[in-house]
Write a protein that holds these residues in place. Structure first.
Motif, PDB file in Angstrom:
ATOM      1  N   PRO A  56       0.828  -1.195   0.000  1.00 14.57           N
ATOM      2  CA  PRO A  56       0.000   0.000   0.000  1.00 14.57           C
ATOM      3  C   PRO A  56       0.871   1.257   0.000  1.00 14.57           C
ATOM      4  CG  PRO A  56       0.247  -0.803   2.230  1.00 14.57           C
ATOM      5  CD  PRO A  56       1.023  -1.746   1.350  1.00 14.57           C
ATOM      6  N   VAL A 114       0.098   6.577  -2.738  1.00 12.32           N
ATOM      7  CA  VAL A 114      -0.047   8.043  -2.808  1.00 12.32           C
ATOM      8  C   VAL A 114       0.999   8.777  -1.961  1.00 12.32           C
ATOM      9  CG1 VAL A 114      -2.507   7.988  -3.321  1.00 12.32           C
ATOM     10  CG2 VAL A 114      -1.758   8.008  -0.929  1.00 12.32           C
ATOM     11  N   ALA A 130      -0.556   1.605   5.274  1.00 14.34           N
ATOM     12  CA  ALA A 130       0.208   2.352   4.278  1.00 14.34           C
ATOM     13  C   ALA A 130       1.090   3.388   4.964  1.00 14.34           C
ATOM     14  CB  ALA A 130      -0.741   3.031   3.302  1.00 14.34           C
TER      15      ALA A 130
HETATM   16  O1  MOO Z   1      -2.995   0.974  -1.397  1.00 14.77           O
HETATM   17 MO1  MOO Z   1      -3.155   2.620  -0.780  1.00 14.77          MO
HETATM   18  O2  MOO Z   1      -1.901   3.195  -1.854  1.00 14.77           O
HETATM   19  O3  MOO Z   1      -4.261   1.835   0.326  1.00 14.77           O
HETATM   20  O4  MOO Z   1      -2.011   2.694   0.393  1.00 14.77           O
END
Ligand code: MOO
Ligand SMILES: Nc1nc2c(c(=O)[nH]1)N[C@H]1C(S)=C(S)[C@@H](COP(=O)(O)OP(=O)(O)OC[C@H]3O[C@@H](n4cnc5c(N)ncnc54)[C@H](O)[C@@H]3O)O[C@H]1N2
Ligand SMILES: [Mg+2]
Length: 419
Positions: A285, A288, A308
């Motif tokens: 995760p 972003v 994440a």
């Molecule tokens: O997959 Mo996000 O980029 O849940 O962290």
């Protein structure tokens, strides 16, 4: 606002962060408060260790020549003439078949050259007998056998551990010169967030990210600066971050970094004029995760989702803060392990899975530590490492060779071992 987000490989993202990590100068601190800090100079031995030739055992110090011919059938007798406990010394000259009763750590008198352990003797009224010969230097620690005056004993760039603290004490270093630690501000954003002591309300959740990051910093020996929770209001958040910029060397925010209507961090970086190193990483995760720099101050924009957020800290924040202290081993080690559970999801991007790792039959084995989506929190509690699955791979099955990042160890390594 449409943001142009191009994902970059996690290795490139780490390289960019490391290239921006600058040290903050040196300071002298008491040696007994230096655990976990990074030493800024090579420290040298101020004396030999051992400082003097000493007994390594409790027993009798004799002249090895006098043990000649001793055997089971021909026990050789010694007379005890003096006692030498640790801390004492003796200049007495042993005569033939005389012995000192000597304790571990005591200086070996000049006239003795070997030590016989109590267990190797039979005590008599005024001494003892032995049943074998002893060679020179048996059960003796020689002056300077560990190190000599002037030897480098702890190198510049070393992250100080309890052994280094003991070493400073041995050589009388009451103060040591270390790199300044970055002052790190931690701020969680989200109108839905409550404080830990608050009663739950409809639509709201408790803030777990700030305390988690404070604890991750603590694990690195850094005391973070806890900022009050922040609602998703642009002007207030902008003002708060400006305030933080004047107070800290690195800012860690959590949440508000994706593309939602109330994800305000990207617009705040833009208004501040911060240089965005990356705002999308080819990983799960935490894809972003955004890292920016403004006038040398890091702005780590970690994802709001707890798993994440956790991985983002371990991957980017930890090595950067270590390098800001010039640590030569800033990265968590990544080791070979065997997966002991199927993990069938495909991995278009690098995947980081909170994991339980354990040792069995001389091998490191690992399995995901429970519910493992990006929003999971309880699986982080069960983890002592992070499984690293490279991007472009298909499902993994039990028995496959994998890599695991050791997030719970304090001794790092000099390379970022993720492929
Ligand atoms: O997959 Mo996000 O980029 O849940 O962290
Ligand atoms: N249209 C898209 N939506 C989302 C994308 C995307 O690519 N396109 N990415 C998703 C992924 S993946 C992630 S990860 C999240 C990242 O969101 P943000 O970093 O903006 O974080 P928030 O939106 O503020 O919160 C996400 C989630 O985490 C909870 N949260 C936030 N802060 C805390 C905290 N301090 N303690 C505990 N939990 C926290 C929050 O309530 C949300 O549930 O975006 C996806 N969306
Ligand atoms: Mg969001």
């Amino acid at each position: 606002m449409t943001l142009n987000r191009t994902p970059i490989h996690v290795n490139d993202a780490v390289t960019k962060v490391m290239a921006e990590s600058k040290t903050l100068g040196l300071e002298k601190i008491p040696f007994d408060q230096s655990n976990g800090r990074v030493l800024a100079v090579d420290l040298t031995a101020t004396s030999d260790v051992p400082l003097f030739t000493k007994s390594a055992m409790d027993g009798f110090a004799v002249n090895s020549k006098d043990t000649a011919g001793a055997s089971k059938d021909n026990r050789v007798a010694f007379k005890v003439v003096e006692e030498v406990p640790a801390g004492a010394t003796s200049d007495y000259e042993l005569k033939e078949n005389e012995a000192f009763r000597i304790m571990t750590g005591a200086e070996i008198p000049k006239s003795a050259d070997t030590v016989i352990m109590f267990e190797q003797t039979k005590e008599t009224d005024h001494g003892f007998t032995i049943r074998r010969e002893f060679k020179e230097n048996e059960n003796i620690a020689l002056k300077g056998e560990e190190c000599k005056v002037g030897d480098v004993i702890v190198e510049k760039g070393t992250t100080i551990n309890p052994g280094a603290v003991a070493t400073f004490a041995t050589f009388g270093y009451t103060e040591v010169e270390v790199y300044k630690q970055p002052v790190v501000g931690v701020l969680s954003t989200g109108t839905e967030l409550l404080d830990v002591g608050d009663e739950l309300e409809r639509g709201k959740i408790r803030n777990s990210n700030t305390p988690m990051i404070m604890a991750q910093l603590d694990r690195m020996g850094i005391q973070g600066k806890h900022y009050k929770l922040q609602t998703d209001d642009f002007d207030i958040l902008y003002q708060r971050i400006e305030e933080m910029l004047s107070e800290v060397d690195a800012i860690i925010t959590t949440g508000g970094v994706s593309v939602g209507d109330y994800d305000l961090l990207p617009k705040i970086y833009e208004k501040l004029g911060a240089e965005v190193l990356f705002n999308k990483v080819a990983m799960r995760p935490g894809s972003v995760t955004t890292v920016s720099v403004l006038d040398g101050t890091f702005l780590f924009g970690l994802s709001g989702n707890p798993s994440a957020c956790y991985s983002g800290f371990e991957l980017f924040v930890r090595p950067a803060l270590n390098l800001m202290q010039d640590a030569v081993r800033p990265f968590a080690p990544v080791v070979d392990a065997i997966l002991v559970e199927d993990f069938t999801k495909p991995n278009p991007f690098s995947r980081f899975i909170r994991a339980e790792l354990f040792f069995e039959e001389g091998k490191i084995k690992a399995r995901p530590s429970g519910f493992n989506k990006s929003n999971a929190v309880t699986s982080i509690a069960k983890s002592n490492g992070v499984i690293v699955l490279p991007g472009g791979t298909r499902g993994f099955t039990s028995g496959d060779a994998i890599k695991v990042m050791l997030t719970d160890v304090t001794t790092g390594t000099d390379t970022f071992g993720v492929e």
